[in-house]
Each structure stands twice: as structure tokens, then as C-alpha cells.
Write an enzyme that holds these catalytic residues in place. Sequence first.
Site, short mmCIF file in Angstrom:
data_model
loop_
_atom_site.label_atom_id
_atom_site.label_comp_id
_atom_site.label_asym_id
_atom_site.label_seq_id
_atom_site.Cartn_x
_atom_site.Cartn_y
_atom_site.Cartn_z
N TYR A 120 0.78 -1.23 0.00
CA TYR A 120 0.00 0.00 0.00
C TYR A 120 0.82 1.28 0.00
O TYR A 120 0.28 2.36 -0.25
CB TYR A 120 -1.00 -0.03 1.15
CG TYR A 120 -2.07 -1.06 0.91
CD1 TYR A 120 -3.13 -0.81 0.03
CD2 TYR A 120 -2.00 -2.33 1.49
CE1 TYR A 120 -4.08 -1.77 -0.23
CE2 TYR A 120 -2.96 -3.29 1.23
CZ TYR A 120 -4.00 -3.01 0.36
OH TYR A 120 -4.94 -3.96 0.09
N PHE A 407 -10.21 -3.59 10.78
CA PHE A 407 -11.41 -3.71 9.93
C PHE A 407 -11.03 -4.20 8.54
O PHE A 407 -9.87 -4.26 8.19
CB PHE A 407 -12.14 -2.37 9.83
CG PHE A 407 -11.27 -1.18 9.52
CD1 PHE A 407 -10.94 -0.87 8.21
CD2 PHE A 407 -10.76 -0.38 10.54
CE1 PHE A 407 -10.14 0.22 7.91
CE2 PHE A 407 -9.97 0.71 10.26
CZ PHE A 407 -9.65 1.03 8.94
#
Length: 407
Positions: A120, A407
Site C-alpha cells: 500500500y 477492519f
Amino acid sequence: MVDIREVPEADIDRAAELSYLVFHERPEKEEREKHRATLARCERIGAYDGDTLVGFVAAHDFRLSVPGADLPCPGLTFVSVAPTHRRRGVLTALMDEVLRRTGAAGTPLVALWASEAAIYGRFGFGAATQGVTVEIDSTRPLALRVDPDPRPLRLVDPEDAPTVIGPCHEAARASRAGRPTRGPERWRGEWLSEQDAFDEELSPPRIAVLGDPVAGYVLYRTKPEDDGGLVRTPGLVRVDELEARSPAVAAALWQYVASLDLTGKVSAWGRPADDPLLHFAADRDQVRVTAQFPALWLRLADVRAALTARSWAAPVERVLELTDVRVPANAGRFRLRAGPDGAAYERTGDAPDLVLDVRELAACYLGGTRAAELAAAGLVDERTPGAAEELDAALRTPLLPHTADEF
């Protein structure tokens, strides 16, 4: 070429199955239903090859605590690309669409938890918080250097927990940057689920609170000892969350979980690196940090909006030269003027004091990473001596940013 478009509710099961394929999972029916309910509440973006869903990303509608503010911040999850379509630009197209939508909505931040840390950074995400795993040898009483709060503890029914401990959690969110909002669905679906998603041998959640109004709480699960094999494994207490409004309250809660009968080990995953326990534990051989890891990854979708929204601990005036290959509006030279009275961030032609990529600025944004350390690592080019230290002093927060809300 793939087509990037909204994933309708009719395709939620297909999206979930793509995720299970990519992450080699085979969840039970209850877990699948929970995933479906989660995805129904999320914004959903898909990459379609014809009628086949080959890439997917969902976004929780979160707000994130930042120094001095609470900002909208989509939380990306279920990021998946079919193995047949890897290295074909599918993930890049999905991330570009996320940033396009974020920009159109005027949202300054995007966050995620990275399944693979190497991926990322190229999309401008920086590791903005760190977590540590703490283990306590509870075969003997927990030795402390502070006196625990003497008030009695009481157990709370999980059904009542969001109402009882929610205000204490919100106060903790306000005191530490990097923490997403937690609505009733997330409380019940993630933190208070009867069955743990990762270990079916763990008990249902237990919640012990201290004080009225609540001054602190601990949310934990237990596992009985296992002496059926060659090596006896003592009973385990897994601490999922512990919040306290004072060191004495924290000491009482840690003492409680370390004294539970028929257990010999406390494991707390995702604690802040500046957890007071690490200072007031009298025996650091009894209380050990066994792991440290990047936790929340942050992306500054709109750098000006992000920098001018947060509070600043000290005055700073420096020219930043920023690179951002995915959001050109963020790139260029900008003069940052900031301090306790606010901030301005405007384009300039002046020579830069610091040259850096947007991912490095994202890592520093919450105050958890020092620009001076990144300069020492060769990731920030300090053109003016002392500029990185000055920026660090302005970004500093009383507590390190931290979240365990995965999450």
C-alpha cells in the site's frame, strides 16, 4: 480492460466469495452472515471483467480521531483481486477510484489495515500507528508500582455493554488520535460477538467495569488450560480492549485479569506502544512486549484539508515539496504555517526545507512517526537543517496515536 463500477447488493455474496478465495478462507455460516451484513452497510466498488467480478474494495463510513478534531475517513476493507487477474492493474484501478470518490466528496483521509505491508505504500498509504502485543505471566500475582483503584469491579452483560462503556470509549477516542468511530453494529458484530472469529475455543466476551460513571473497563475472553498433550498450556486471558481514565484504574483492571482463577497467562494484542502498564509494572520479566507491528495505514487524500483540520502543538513555518503520483493536486511546493492558533498551507515557488512523498507525510500526520527518523532513514530529504525536528515538535501529541479497531 476491466470496468470499475458500483457493486450492487445483489452481488455482495459474490464479493465475499472473492475475498474468501483470495485470503484462503472458509468461514462458517454465522461468519458469512456477519460479513454480508457488514458489506451491506459499506460503500462497494468492483472491477468487472464482463459480468465477472474480479476485484473488490469496500469502505466503512467512519470518522477518525485526529489531533484536535474528528474527520470523515473511509475505512477500506475486503480488498481483493482474483488470482487470475493479478498484475493487470486491477488494484491500481480500484485505488484510483477510491481516491477519485474521496476527492469528490471532500474527504481528507482514507485508512486501512494492510494484509501485506509491501503493497500500500505505492498508493500513498503510510503506517500511522503502531501496536504492541503484551504478555503477562499470571502464574503469580501481578507486581505493580502504583496502588490500584480500590473501588469494586462489576461484570456487565454484553447486551448492555455499548450503553455502559460506550461513553468511556468515546472519551478514550478523543484523547488518542487514530481511532475510528464504533457504532452499535460494530460493537455487537465485532467486539461483542458470542463466538470469536479466530479461535472457537475462546469464551464469549466478558466485560468488567470500574466506577459509576465508568472510569475504566476491560473487555476480554478466556480459554481453559490444556494438559492433554505433551506440554501443558495454562489457561489464557485474552484482553481485547482495556480503557482507563487514570493509572490507578488501569492498574486495577490489569490486576483483575491477571488474577482470574485457573489461568496462567494474559495476552493483550494491539496495545499502544506507550501503554502505562509498561511503566508501572514492577517486574518487566513478568510483563513483556512480545511483538510490535504497523497497525492503521493512513492516506492523505486532500493534504491541505488534512493539515489545516488538525491541531498543532508548536509553531512551524516550512516549505514542503511533496510528491504524489496518484493525486496530482497534492504534489508541488507548499508553505506550511501552523501553530496553536491554526494552520495555512499554500503553494509557493520558494526553495523547499523538506522533500518527501505523501506516504511519509501520512505516517507523520497523527504524530506517531517522527520526520527526523524518516530523514535519518533517507526517506525524507532535509534541505534545511532542523526542519524535520521543527515539524515533529509541531505534530507532537501527548499520547501516541493508536487503535486496535481492525477492519
